[in-house]
Scaffold this active site. Structure first.
Site, PDB file in Angstrom:
ATOM      1  N   CYS A  43      -3.700  60.715  30.806  1.00  0.00           N
ATOM      2  CA  CYS A  43      -4.797  60.723  29.835  1.00  0.00           C
ATOM      3  C   CYS A  43      -6.043  61.405  30.396  1.00  0.00           C
ATOM      4  O   CYS A  43      -6.820  61.993  29.647  1.00  0.00           O
ATOM      5  CB  CYS A  43      -5.109  59.302  29.389  1.00  0.00           C
ATOM      6  N   GLU A  81      -5.134  66.938  22.498  1.00  0.00           N
ATOM      7  CA  GLU A  81      -4.472  66.470  23.721  1.00  0.00           C
ATOM      8  C   GLU A  81      -2.984  66.811  23.633  1.00  0.00           C
ATOM      9  O   GLU A  81      -2.282  66.333  22.750  1.00  0.00           O
ATOM     10  CB  GLU A  81      -4.655  64.963  23.890  1.00  0.00           C
ATOM     11  N   GLU A  96      -8.302  52.166  26.282  1.00  0.00           N
ATOM     12  CA  GLU A  96      -8.315  53.369  27.138  1.00  0.00           C
ATOM     13  C   GLU A  96      -7.372  54.353  26.476  1.00  0.00           C
ATOM     14  O   GLU A  96      -6.158  54.165  26.479  1.00  0.00           O
ATOM     15  CB  GLU A  96      -7.879  52.999  28.563  1.00  0.00           C
ATOM     16  N   LYS A 123       3.379  43.933  26.529  1.00  0.00           N
ATOM     17  CA  LYS A 123       4.445  44.736  25.928  1.00  0.00           C
ATOM     18  C   LYS A 123       4.454  46.116  26.564  1.00  0.00           C
ATOM     19  O   LYS A 123       3.521  46.898  26.396  1.00  0.00           O
ATOM     20  CB  LYS A 123       4.270  44.890  24.419  1.00  0.00           C
TER      21      LYS A 123
END
Length: 478
Positions: free
Chosen positions: A292, A389, A258, A184
């Protein structure tokens, strides 16, 4: 005074890519409408132009895709590794042949500069398929036993920041080890995955081996929770990763995550300043900071702080923001209005908490989602911008005096995905790297990737490794 030269526009032609007005789900080798007939629009972040309508998968559609993958698994897993390798090799070659088309498509759908999709993303995508094609007939020598077996059906959910590259990271090792796949893609960047479905047909891949279901988070949740999925692989936010971990807890599903990061880029006083500045820029402004493993925290040794900041500001003033299809563009568009709002909110919070904000003179286009490259100084570890983040082109600058202080500050985060070390002393690189709790550590460079090298994190950055020999383990029953 030296003359200043302007860059003339150098747009890449859109004519190399033909985007259909609508796309269905790719299940059992065929494009098909969603069971409920629902669709959603995908837009270009740089112009807000609607690119296409895409089918929105329901739980019923996900079940169809998983059943197709399960049916295909028996024959696919029984093929000799050398035969599976031929398909992977063929896919890699087609990606190379269609790389210009795919690079333009990715730039249109994602917003990142064509230089990045053309020179970084697409070569790495092909390289991952070539690399794992090489492993397909050598699994007995990978260190996982004499007869490593595939798991079955892999459910894979990927993010919007590197749509095609994250697809390659997940599909290539899954197919090489004999698994079948239901993938997906992210809701805002579905097109390159759907083009990849066409590549699978072009390569003659047996039906059902790769299935693509597009949709929002509900489709991803249905895939993760499906009882006939044996392996779940997810790249995305830490919050969603925790939710997925809760969903698969108590089942026999194998899981790799991850997740987010808040990477520290550590610059010591003996580092080559100009080289470090280039690495800092690459570390946080590559893909508009929507990475990331971005080096979003800059830790500078106090004695060179002023010199480095002056050089960094000069360099930021030369970055070119604008049309991502222009080959001269350094900073493209933010992927979505939602992501832009998050970046804007966190940057404003940084100012409100007392950090000093700076951006170069920068004219933002009227249409699309844009954010100027930004850095914050006078940042402490208590500031939100040093802890959360941001996932945007925003750099927080902190200082340190000793190597031990640098390590303590670098590790003072719930994340543990990446770090960078800049120094001329090899012994210092090794000493500091051994103390950093990060899965990937670069020395005198940043954001360098290779399919032979494993990638992954510690703590809230997830677990498991993708890439290299280590990336095979997640898809094998060992």
């Amino acid at each position: 005074m030296a003359p200043v030269f302007d860059y003339a526009p150098a747009p890449e032609s859109r004519s190399v890519v033909d985007i259909a007005p609508s796309y269905g789900l790719f299940i059992d080798g065929e494009f098909t409408e969603a069971a409920g007939g629902k669709v959603f629009k995908t837009v270009s972040p740089s112009t807000e132009e609607v690119l296409s309508e895409v089918a929105e998968a329901s739980e019923e559609d996900v079940d169809r895709a998983v059943r197709a993958a399960r049916k295909a698994f028996e024959k696919w897993s029984a093929l000799p590794g050398s035969e599976r390798a031929k398909y992977l090799f063929r896919i890699a070659r087609i990606i190379q042949e269609r790389s210009r088309e795919l690079a333009v498509l990715e730039t249109l759908d994602n917003g990142k500069p064509i230089r990045e999709t053309r020179d970084a993303d697409l070569p790495l995508v092909a390289a991952h398929f070539f690399y794992y094609a090489g492993w397909a007939d050598k699994l007995e020598h990978a260190g996982y036993g004499a007869n490593p077996r595939p798991l079955g059906v892999a459910g894979q959910v990927i993010p919007w920041n590197f749509p095609l590259l994250m697809l390659a990271w997940k599909i290539a090792p899954a197919l090489a080890t004999g698994n079948t796949v239901v993938l997906k893609p992210a809701e805002t960047t579905p097109l390159s995955a759907l083009f990849f479905a066409d590549i699978c047909r072009q390569a003659g891949l047996p039906k059902g081996v790769v299935n693509i279901v597009t949709g929002d988070g509900r489709a991803g949740a249905a895939l993760v929770a499906h009882p006939d999925v044996n392996k779940v692989a997810f790249t995305g936010s830490t919050a969603v990763g925790k939710e997925i971990a809760r969903t698969v807890a108590g089942t026999r599903k194998k899981l790799t995550l991850e997740l987010g990061g808040k990477g520290a880029n550590i610059v010591f006083d003996d580092a080559p300043i100009d080289q470090a500045v280039e690495g800092i820029v690459n570390g946080i402004f590559f893909n508009q900071g929507q990475v990331c493993c971005a080096g979003s925290r800059l830790l500078v040794q106090e004695s060179i702080h002023d010199e480095l900041l002056d050089s960094l500001k000069r360099r930021l003033s030369t970055l070119r923001l604008g049309d991502p299809l222009d080959k001269n563009t350094d900073i493209g568009a933010i992927n979505s209005a939602e992501q832009l709002a998050r970046i804007t909110s966190l940057a404003e919070q940084g100012e409100a908490e007392g950090a000093e904000r700076w951006s170069p003179a920068c004219e933002l286009p009227e249409n699309g989602f844009w954010f100027a490259p930004t850095l914050f100084t006078n940042v402490t570890q208590a500031h939100t911008i040093a802890r959360d983040e941001i996932f945007g082109p925003v750099l927080s600058v902190l200082t340190f005096r000793t190597p031990d202080e640098a390590v303590a500050k670098a590790n003072n985060t719930p994340y543990g995905l990446s770090a960078g070390i800049w120094t001329e002393k090899g012994s210092r690189i090794l000493a500091v790297a051994n103390k950093l709790r990060a899965g990937v550590i670069w020395s005198n460079t940043f954001n360098k990737f290779d399919p032979t090298s494993p990638f992954g994190g510690y703590k809230e950055s997830g677990f498991g490794r993708e890439g290299g020999r280590h990336g095979l383990e997640a898809y094998l029953d060992v």
